[in-house]
Design a protein around this motif. Sequence first.
Motif, PDB file in Angstrom:
ATOM      1  N   LYS A  62       0.813  -1.211   0.000  1.00 22.76           N
ATOM      2  CA  LYS A  62       0.000   0.000   0.000  1.00 22.76           C
ATOM      3  C   LYS A  62       0.849   1.265   0.000  1.00 22.76           C
ATOM      4  O   LYS A  62       0.363   2.328  -0.351  1.00 22.76           O
ATOM      5  CB  LYS A  62      -0.947   0.007   1.208  1.00 22.76           C
ATOM      6  CG  LYS A  62      -2.075  -0.997   1.093  1.00 22.76           C
ATOM      7  CD  LYS A  62      -2.939  -1.023   2.330  1.00 22.76           C
ATOM      8  CE  LYS A  62      -3.634   0.300   2.527  1.00 22.76           C
ATOM      9  NZ  LYS A  62      -4.580   0.282   3.652  1.00 22.76           N
ATOM     10  N   THR A  63       2.128   1.147   0.363  1.00 21.98           N
ATOM     11  CA  THR A  63       3.007   2.314   0.386  1.00 21.98           C
ATOM     12  C   THR A  63       3.688   2.543  -0.962  1.00 21.98           C
ATOM     13  O   THR A  63       4.402   3.527  -1.127  1.00 21.98           O
ATOM     14  CB  THR A  63       4.084   2.178   1.474  1.00 21.98           C
ATOM     15  OG1 THR A  63       4.968   1.098   1.153  1.00 21.98           O
ATOM     16  CG2 THR A  63       3.459   1.962   2.839  1.00 21.98           C
ATOM     17  N   GLU A  71      -6.152   4.965  -6.921  1.00 25.71           N
ATOM     18  CA  GLU A  71      -7.270   4.824  -5.977  1.00 25.71           C
ATOM     19  C   GLU A  71      -7.833   3.419  -6.030  1.00 25.71           C
ATOM     20  O   GLU A  71      -8.133   2.815  -5.004  1.00 25.71           O
ATOM     21  CB  GLU A  71      -8.396   5.830  -6.290  1.00 25.71           C
ATOM     22  CG  GLU A  71      -7.969   7.266  -6.388  1.00 25.71           C
ATOM     23  CD  GLU A  71      -7.434   7.631  -7.782  1.00 25.71           C
ATOM     24  OE1 GLU A  71      -7.796   7.009  -8.792  1.00 25.71           O
ATOM     25  OE2 GLU A  71      -6.607   8.548  -7.842  1.00 25.71           O
ATOM     26  N   SER A  73      -6.276   0.736  -7.070  1.00 21.26           N
ATOM     27  CA  SER A  73      -5.260  -0.193  -6.579  1.00 21.26           C
ATOM     28  C   SER A  73      -5.309  -0.278  -5.065  1.00 21.26           C
ATOM     29  O   SER A  73      -5.292  -1.373  -4.487  1.00 21.26           O
ATOM     30  CB  SER A  73      -3.877   0.242  -7.036  1.00 21.26           C
ATOM     31  OG  SER A  73      -3.786   0.197  -8.442  1.00 21.26           O
ATOM     32  N   LEU A  74      -5.376   0.857  -4.402  1.00 17.37           N
ATOM     33  CA  LEU A  74      -5.439   0.873  -2.941  1.00 17.37           C
ATOM     34  C   LEU A  74      -6.743   0.265  -2.438  1.00 17.37           C
ATOM     35  O   LEU A  74      -6.759  -0.438  -1.422  1.00 17.37           O
ATOM     36  CB  LEU A  74      -5.267   2.296  -2.420  1.00 17.37           C
ATOM     37  CG  LEU A  74      -3.863   2.882  -2.612  1.00 17.37           C
ATOM     38  CD1 LEU A  74      -3.841   4.349  -2.217  1.00 17.37           C
ATOM     39  CD2 LEU A  74      -2.824   2.091  -1.844  1.00 17.37           C
ATOM     40  N   ASP A  78      -7.057  -2.942   0.044  1.00 17.60           N
ATOM     41  CA  ASP A  78      -7.878  -2.916   1.258  1.00 17.60           C
ATOM     42  C   ASP A  78      -8.842  -4.094   1.291  1.00 17.60           C
ATOM     43  O   ASP A  78      -9.049  -4.714   2.339  1.00 17.60           O
ATOM     44  CB  ASP A  78      -8.647  -1.599   1.366  1.00 17.60           C
ATOM     45  CG  ASP A  78      -7.764  -0.430   1.783  1.00 17.60           C
ATOM     46  OD1 ASP A  78      -6.695  -0.663   2.394  1.00 17.60           O
ATOM     47  OD2 ASP A  78      -8.141   0.722   1.493  1.00 17.60           O
TER      48      ASP A  78
END
Length: 129
Positions: A62-63, A71, A73-74, A78
């Motif tokens: 996530k970093t 957006e 991808s994150l 999650d």
Amino acid sequence: MKYFYFITMLFVSTAALATSPVDLEINMKNTGLAYKNAVQATNIDAFNVAINEFIALVEKSKTAKFHKQPEQSLQGLDKVLEQAQLAKQVANQQGLAAAKPALKNIDNLRKKYHKLHEPPGFFELLFGK
């Protein structure tokens, strides 16, 4: 004075590691291996080691800097984390077999979100989208 130098170097090296960019390709390969180990685990202890490593690697992912649709991808990462934590909870409460649906959902999410990061094909490079 030696100790001051040592402590300063320790902080500098730690800060450099903390801010170094994530090599997403290598991290995802390690994530895949951790996932495979979780799926193939034959006892709860081995499963917990693998799923904890998987969760840590996804958190690290996530970093990373996502160039294409960050957006989404994150959001996908999650969702993967939710399923991994569910799998861990269910496995510890009901056994490894009960965690299989959540693990399968992780694989389905992987297939869905990996499409965002596939390299462009020859004609896409030549003519654009």
